[in-house]
Design an enzyme around this catalytic site. Structure first.
Site, mmCIF file in Angstrom:
data_model
loop_
_atom_site.group_PDB
_atom_site.id
_atom_site.type_symbol
_atom_site.label_atom_id
_atom_site.label_comp_id
_atom_site.label_asym_id
_atom_site.label_seq_id
_atom_site.Cartn_x
_atom_site.Cartn_y
_atom_site.Cartn_z
ATOM 1 N N HIS A 35 1.556 -1.454 -0.059
ATOM 2 C CA HIS A 35 0.056 0.125 -0.543
ATOM 3 C C HIS A 35 0.561 1.552 0.475
ATOM 4 O O HIS A 35 0.707 2.414 -0.604
ATOM 5 C CB HIS A 35 -0.917 0.055 1.089
ATOM 6 C CG HIS A 35 -1.847 1.308 1.175
ATOM 7 N ND1 HIS A 35 -1.437 1.850 2.878
ATOM 8 C CD2 HIS A 35 -2.621 1.424 0.788
ATOM 9 C CE1 HIS A 35 -1.736 3.077 2.349
ATOM 10 N NE2 HIS A 35 -2.982 2.920 1.680
ATOM 11 N N GLU A 57 2.120 1.697 -3.627
ATOM 12 C CA GLU A 57 0.474 2.558 -4.511
ATOM 13 C C GLU A 57 1.017 3.768 -4.027
ATOM 14 O O GLU A 57 1.011 4.121 -5.380
ATOM 15 C CB GLU A 57 -0.477 1.697 -3.941
ATOM 16 C CG GLU A 57 -1.650 2.525 -5.155
ATOM 17 C CD GLU A 57 -2.723 2.446 -3.658
ATOM 18 O OE1 GLU A 57 -3.358 3.301 -4.235
ATOM 19 O OE2 GLU A 57 -2.861 1.160 -2.732
ATOM 20 N N HIS A 58 1.206 4.087 -3.291
ATOM 21 C CA HIS A 58 0.724 5.908 -2.459
ATOM 22 C C HIS A 58 2.204 6.533 -3.542
ATOM 23 O O HIS A 58 2.022 7.429 -4.203
ATOM 24 C CB HIS A 58 1.058 5.938 -1.312
ATOM 25 C CG HIS A 58 -0.127 6.411 -0.483
ATOM 26 N ND1 HIS A 58 -1.061 6.866 -0.280
ATOM 27 C CD2 HIS A 58 -0.913 5.147 -0.156
ATOM 28 C CE1 HIS A 58 -1.789 6.741 0.271
ATOM 29 N NE2 HIS A 58 -2.258 5.741 0.421
ATOM 30 N N GLU A 70 -4.320 8.526 7.309
ATOM 31 C CA GLU A 70 -5.137 7.130 6.540
ATOM 32 C C GLU A 70 -5.444 6.558 7.234
ATOM 33 O O GLU A 70 -6.457 6.040 8.038
ATOM 34 C CB GLU A 70 -4.706 6.619 5.239
ATOM 35 C CG GLU A 70 -5.694 5.826 4.705
ATOM 36 C CD GLU A 70 -5.552 5.587 3.272
ATOM 37 O OE1 GLU A 70 -5.879 3.978 2.462
ATOM 38 O OE2 GLU A 70 -4.653 5.918 2.490
#
Length: 439
Positions: A63, A66-67, A143
């Site tokens: 993740h 991905e950012h 997040e």
């Protein structure tokens, strides 16, 4: 291993367009569906890497990466990546799941060459600047904190942990503050280069396009990047064996002062290649798949105990989940759970009716076909078929498989599945041991 690109036509679907597949010498696969009636194209780069591929200390690496891949390459800054697509009215985004990661763009058909160049550049050649790593670390920690403030989302992760425990399928896709905070650029870079290899990547596009042109543009965009590699064969799709070991039925409570309690009751299900998956889809529709479902009618319509109540099935290569979610006032949790358990026992013992079977099959077929009305869903179907199954099931065959589900199929599955010991996850104003015994 192909030493040259190999192309074949997979289908000429009367409900869609022509689907073609090319395997590049590197092992990277390109699939397209040409739909001349559309004026847009959805283009996606799918990588067979998700959160379950991380070790414990790496939790959140997929993740995090991905950012970072939208933060800049050797050719483009982060601003240029977004501005070039937005300047033509397009949109880009990405998401990470437990078994794969996707980067996609949707543009007008005439702007597809731009989208291919920008997206391939971002995924293949990101520089992962140290300053960007620190910036995105802060974003991801926010997040995670935001997720903790959303009990309706948190309860799903809590349920996965109740079933899978410390197995990667039981972990948060985002990782936790404890794993994301110390993660270094070097660790992320290593994960990037070890995992993002051509055999693990599927590129899919759907809309008004020409397959040969898409392949040519992809090859041009990847030339000279780390994805321009020696010949290799495509990686096989993730194996379904050995099956993941799940925990015995467990109860997990997250005490939180919320106005509404969020509960999930469920059990291990079946994996995505299980032939009973079509029967499971029908059963899920009957139990909690819509406003006419048994649980919605009993718990919301007749008794007004919950605003939201539904059932769902999650399926992985080697495991699965079946569960019922409800959001209700804390004082109504006992009654909601009692009614849910009673309905599951009733269906396990007595099965469903022929009318329910017909309705459940109609919902499955209708939702699938209606879901193919846009280029994004068609692009996703191509990629998932290749990445998760190693094959693309034609639309007509899928509808035929749903039609072939019998009352005996659904009732046999219900008798087995709904008789399994149930795990419970609860987020709300309760003590941790509030559900230690049946209430």
């Amino acid at each position: 291993m192909p030493v040259r690109a190999v192309t074949r036509t997979l289908s000429d679907d009367p409900l869609g367009g022509t689907v073609r597949r090319t395997v590049l010498p590197s092992g990277l696969r390109v699939l397209t569906e040409a739909i001349p009636a559309m004026r847009s194209v959805s283009f996606g780069i799918w990588v067979a890497v998700g959160s379950r591929d991380e070790t414990g200390p790496q939790a959140g690496a997929a993740h995090f990466l991905e950012h970072l891949l939208f933060k800049g390459t050797k050719k483009r800054t982060a601003m240029q990546i977004s501005a070039e697509i937005e300047a033509v009215g397009g949109e880009t985004n990405a998401f990470t799941t437990k078994e794969y990661t996707c980067y996609y763009a949707r543009v007008l058909d005439e702007d597809l060459p731009l989208a291919i160049d920008v997206m391939c550049d971002a995924v293949a050649d990101s520089v992962l600047e140290p300053a960007d790593v620190e910036t995105e670390r802060g974003v991801i920690l926010e997040e995670i904190a935001m997720h903790d403030d959303e009990p309706g989302d948190e309860v799903h992760d809590l349920f996965a942990r109740a079933v899978y425990g410390d197995h990667p399928l039981g972990r948060l896709i985002s990782g936790t503050e404890e794993t994301v905070t110390p993660m270094t650029r070097r660790q992320i870079q290593s994960f990037y280069r070890r995992r993002y290899t051509p055999p693990q990547i599927v590129i899919a596009a759907a809309g008004n396009l020409d397959h040969a042109t898409v392949v040519k543009l992809v090859r041009q965009a990847l030339r000279g990047t780390p994805l321009d590699t020696d010949p290799a064969g495509p990686a096989p799709h993730r194996a379904a064996t050995p099956a993941v070991r799940t925990r015995l039925a467990a109860t997990v409570v997250e005490p939180k002062e919320t106005e509404q309690a969020h509960v999930i009751l469920g059990c291990p299900g079946i994996d995505r290649t299980d032939e009973r998956r079509f029967a499971l889809g029908v059963l899920n529709n009957i139990l909690g798949g819509g406003m006419s479902s048994r649980l919605f009618q009993e718990i919301r319509e007749r008794r007004g105990l919950a605003y939201s109540v539904y059932s769902y099935a999650s399926q992985y290569a080697d495991s699965g989940l079946f569960a019922v979610y409800a959001g209700c006032a804390p004082g109504k949790v006992d009654e909601v759970l009692e009614l849910t358990r009673a309905e599951l026992r009733r269906v396990a013992a007595d099965g469903v009716t022929a009318d329910e079977l017909a309705r459940g099959k109609g919902m499955s077929k209708g939702s699938f076909v209606l879901g193919l009305e846009d280029t994004g869903s068609r692009m996703s179907r191509l990629a998932k078929g290749e990445l998760l199954y190693g094959d693309l099931m034609p639309v007509d065959e899928l509808l035929t498989r749903v039609d072939a589900v019998t009352l005996e199929d659904v009732n046999a599955l219900a008798a087995e599945l709904l008789s399994r010991p149930m795990s419970l996850a609860v987020v709300g104003p309760f003590e941790e041991n509030a559900f230690a015994v049946s209430r």
